[in-house]
Design a protein around this motif. Structure first.
Motif, PDB file in Angstrom:
ATOM      1  N   SER A 241     -29.848  26.788 -11.295  1.00 29.24           N
ATOM      2  CA  SER A 241     -29.559  26.409 -12.293  1.00 29.24           C
ATOM      3  C   SER A 241     -29.346  27.422 -13.401  1.00 29.24           C
ATOM      4  CB  SER A 241     -30.562  25.257 -12.940  1.00 29.24           C
ATOM      5  OG  SER A 241     -31.752  25.903 -13.076  1.00 29.24           O
ATOM      6  N   ASP A 242     -30.068  28.420 -13.590  1.00 27.83           N
ATOM      7  CA  ASP A 242     -30.093  29.360 -14.749  1.00 27.83           C
ATOM      8  C   ASP A 242     -28.762  30.088 -14.433  1.00 27.83           C
ATOM      9  OD1 ASP A 242     -32.180  28.201 -15.869  1.00 27.83           O
ATOM     10  OD2 ASP A 242     -33.450  29.996 -15.530  1.00 27.83           O
ATOM     11  N   LEU A 243     -28.437  30.407 -13.173  1.00 28.28           N
ATOM     12  CA  LEU A 243     -27.141  31.026 -12.994  1.00 28.28           C
ATOM     13  C   LEU A 243     -25.954  30.372 -13.186  1.00 28.28           C
ATOM     14  CD1 LEU A 243     -28.269  32.979  -9.624  1.00 28.28           C
ATOM     15  CD2 LEU A 243     -28.190  34.066 -11.794  1.00 28.28           C
ATOM     16  N   ARG A 244     -26.119  29.057 -12.929  1.00 29.60           N
ATOM     17  CA  ARG A 244     -24.994  28.302 -13.188  1.00 29.60           C
ATOM     18  C   ARG A 244     -24.335  28.286 -14.595  1.00 29.60           C
ATOM     19  NH1 ARG A 244     -23.334  24.625  -9.300  1.00 29.60           N
ATOM     20  NH2 ARG A 244     -25.375  24.565  -8.482  1.00 29.60           N
ATOM     21  N   ASN A 245     -25.783  28.237 -15.402  1.00 29.93           N
ATOM     22  CA  ASN A 245     -25.441  28.028 -16.914  1.00 29.93           C
ATOM     23  C   ASN A 245     -25.296  29.556 -17.408  1.00 29.93           C
ATOM     24  OD1 ASN A 245     -25.877  25.340 -17.074  1.00 29.93           O
ATOM     25  ND2 ASN A 245     -27.983  25.544 -17.105  1.00 29.93           N
ATOM     26  N   ARG A 246     -25.243  30.816 -16.732  1.00 31.06           N
ATOM     27  CA  ARG A 246     -25.388  32.087 -16.795  1.00 31.06           C
ATOM     28  C   ARG A 246     -26.175  32.193 -17.913  1.00 31.06           C
ATOM     29  NH1 ARG A 246     -19.699  30.979 -15.713  1.00 31.06           N
ATOM     30  NH2 ARG A 246     -18.829  32.555 -14.407  1.00 31.06           N
ATOM     31  N   LYS A 247     -27.573  31.950 -17.863  1.00 32.62           N
ATOM     32  CA  LYS A 247     -28.590  32.346 -18.920  1.00 32.62           C
ATOM     33  C   LYS A 247     -29.009  33.502 -18.670  1.00 32.62           C
ATOM     34  CE  LYS A 247     -31.829  29.508 -20.044  1.00 32.62           C
ATOM     35  NZ  LYS A 247     -31.399  29.180 -21.446  1.00 32.62           N
ATOM     36  N   LYS A 248     -29.104  34.400 -19.675  1.00 32.69           N
ATOM     37  CA  LYS A 248     -29.779  35.827 -19.907  1.00 32.69           C
ATOM     38  C   LYS A 248     -31.213  35.558 -19.738  1.00 32.69           C
ATOM     39  CE  LYS A 248     -25.294  37.767 -21.787  1.00 32.69           C
ATOM     40  NZ  LYS A 248     -24.725  36.444 -21.988  1.00 32.69           N
ATOM     41  N   SER A 249     -31.711  35.192 -18.711  1.00 35.41           N
ATOM     42  CA  SER A 249     -33.108  35.111 -18.369  1.00 35.41           C
ATOM     43  C   SER A 249     -33.709  36.417 -18.136  1.00 35.41           C
ATOM     44  CB  SER A 249     -33.500  34.269 -17.438  1.00 35.41           C
ATOM     45  OG  SER A 249     -32.836  34.704 -16.132  1.00 35.41           O
ATOM     46  N   LEU A 250     -35.175  36.541 -18.006  1.00 38.22           N
ATOM     47  CA  LEU A 250     -35.976  37.931 -17.946  1.00 38.22           C
ATOM     48  C   LEU A 250     -35.527  38.781 -16.792  1.00 38.22           C
ATOM     49  CD1 LEU A 250     -39.301  36.676 -19.378  1.00 38.22           C
ATOM     50  CD2 LEU A 250     -37.943  38.390 -20.122  1.00 38.22           C
ATOM     51  N   PRO A 251     -35.486  37.836 -15.439  1.00 38.98           N
ATOM     52  CA  PRO A 251     -35.044  38.862 -14.310  1.00 38.98           C
ATOM     53  C   PRO A 251     -33.357  39.244 -14.319  1.00 38.98           C
ATOM     54  CG  PRO A 251     -35.329  36.354 -13.748  1.00 38.98           C
ATOM     55  CD  PRO A 251     -35.798  36.737 -15.062  1.00 38.98           C
ATOM     56  N   VAL A 252     -32.642  38.189 -14.947  1.00 40.27           N
ATOM     57  CA  VAL A 252     -31.243  38.592 -15.077  1.00 40.27           C
ATOM     58  C   VAL A 252     -31.134  39.564 -16.139  1.00 40.27           C
ATOM     59  CG1 VAL A 252     -29.034  37.828 -16.045  1.00 40.27           C
ATOM     60  CG2 VAL A 252     -30.257  36.346 -14.474  1.00 40.27           C
ATOM     61  N   THR A 253     -31.643  39.917 -17.107  1.00 44.51           N
ATOM     62  CA  THR A 253     -31.644  40.898 -18.130  1.00 44.51           C
ATOM     63  C   THR A 253     -32.158  42.169 -17.465  1.00 44.51           C
ATOM     64  OG1 THR A 253     -31.966  39.181 -19.779  1.00 44.51           O
ATOM     65  CG2 THR A 253     -32.162  41.610 -20.433  1.00 44.51           C
ATOM     66  N   ALA A 254     -33.169  42.052 -16.591  1.00 43.33           N
ATOM     67  CA  ALA A 254     -33.744  43.431 -16.188  1.00 43.33           C
ATOM     68  C   ALA A 254     -32.820  44.016 -15.199  1.00 43.33           C
ATOM     69  CB  ALA A 254     -35.274  42.936 -15.551  1.00 43.33           C
ATOM     70  N   ALA A 255     -32.080  42.966 -14.430  1.00 50.64           N
ATOM     71  CA  ALA A 255     -31.142  43.425 -13.382  1.00 50.64           C
ATOM     72  C   ALA A 255     -30.123  43.841 -14.105  1.00 50.64           C
ATOM     73  CB  ALA A 255     -30.855  42.156 -12.532  1.00 50.64           C
TER      74      ALA A 255
END
Length: 337
Positions: A241-255
């Protein structure tokens, strides 16, 4: 509800009774939507036994009071207020994020419309302060001030979160600060209010606030992991769900900030226009993991939880309350395992 929170049936019952009593004060249309959101009724108003959430924050309030005084009952109004503020934010967040599902059911705005959902969220916000005011005394006044500061922090965090969507680059420090405001602040408020209503010293109130704050940030790391890799049967939200919304979540931002070669591909996916198909979602999840985002959030959650527990040592708190808080913290972080 987790197995751990099932151990606190009396506390859960008191929280539920307080929430129902507050909701009964609302005009009938707002009370109906509130009852649906909490899982007490279906869309037609018929009683059901749906998932009403973990009640983690109000339970933290009651356990913090137990850690101070050994008795959680005086802190029930504060626990109810915390849960109403949390749900006011959930209803509004679902609208902002256009989330269609919460706890395996249509969100309030999907079921009843955006306008009514906004107003019900506002009503829960007001009811939270009403419940605190009715507790009376200096603790209620101090608690209302603390809760008001926390709502301002929640709004600051939500504003940052929505603005991240329009930016190609967000560094990890910014994302952590957003999560501290949007999530950690309310958990810190929950435990501080419990200590306050339990009659704690200023030092105990601050120590328990710090415990909740650290746990809140750990919780957000775990929640962000579940937003990518969580089982929809457990989370109540669509897979990825967070990837679908392209949310810049903590693991995504770290990556994205890892410097790994795969981070460039992940950045391209996040900048691209149009929805991601199933293959694209799986690829994005794989890239977050290969860039170390998954591991970074798991380690951060574990480190924060351990630090939170250590911070309660030497504060002249009751062992049973401290042990319960530590167990609840471990259970919360364990959700991502």
């Amino acid at each position: 509800m987790t197995v751990l929170t099932d151990q606190y049936a009396a506390e859960r019952a008191a929280i539920d009774a307080g929430l129902r009593a507050a909701a009964a004060r609302l005009p009938a249309p707002a009370a109906r939507i509130t009852a649906y959101h909490y899982g007490w009724t279906d869309e037609a108003g018929a009683a059901v036994d749906a998932n009403s959430g973990k009640a983690l924050r109000p339970l933290l309030t009651l356990l913090a009071a137990t850690a101070v005084s050994g008795d959680w009952r005086d802190a029930v109004p504060a626990a109810v207020a915390v849960e109403m503020v949390h749900n006011f934010s959930l209803i509004h967040d679902d609208i902002i994020d256009r989330d269609h599902l919460r706890r395996h059911r249509p969100t309030a705005w999907k079921a009843f419309g955006v306008n009514d959902a906004i107003l019900v969220g506002d009503a829960l916000h007001a009811l939270a302060f009403e419940c605190l005011a009715e507790a009376g005394g200096e603790r209620a006044a101090a608690g209302a001030g603390l809760l008001a500061q926390t709502v301002r922090a929640l709004i600051e965090g939500q504003l940052a979160d929505t603005r991240f969507e329009d930016r190609d680059q967000v560094d990890l420090a910014e994302c952590v600060a957003m999560s501290e405001a949007k999530t950690a602040s309310l958990m810190g408020c929950a435990t501080a209010l419990g200590a306050l209503f339990g009659g704690g010293t200023p030092e105990q109130v601050e120590a328990l606030r710090d415990f909740g704050f650290r746990l809140g940030l750990a919780f957000q790391h775990v929640d962000d992991l579940l937003g990518i890799w969580g089982d929809p049967a457990v989370t109540g939200k669509a897979v990825y769900s967070d990837l679908r919304n392209r949310k810049k979540s903590l693991p995504v931002t770290a990556a994205l900030g890892s410097g790994h070669a795969d981070a460039l591909e992940l950045a391209r996916i996040y900048r691209a226009d149009g929805p991601l198909d199933d293959q694209g979602l799986r690829r994005a999840a794989d890239l977050v993991e290969s860039c170390g985002g998954r591991t970074a959030s798991q380690r951060a959650a574990e480190s924060l939880t351990a630090a939170a527990a250590r911070g309660l040592a030497g504060r002249r708190l009751r062992d049973e309350g401290v042990e319960a808080l530590a167990s609840l913290a471990a259970s919360t972080v364990g959700r991502a395992s």
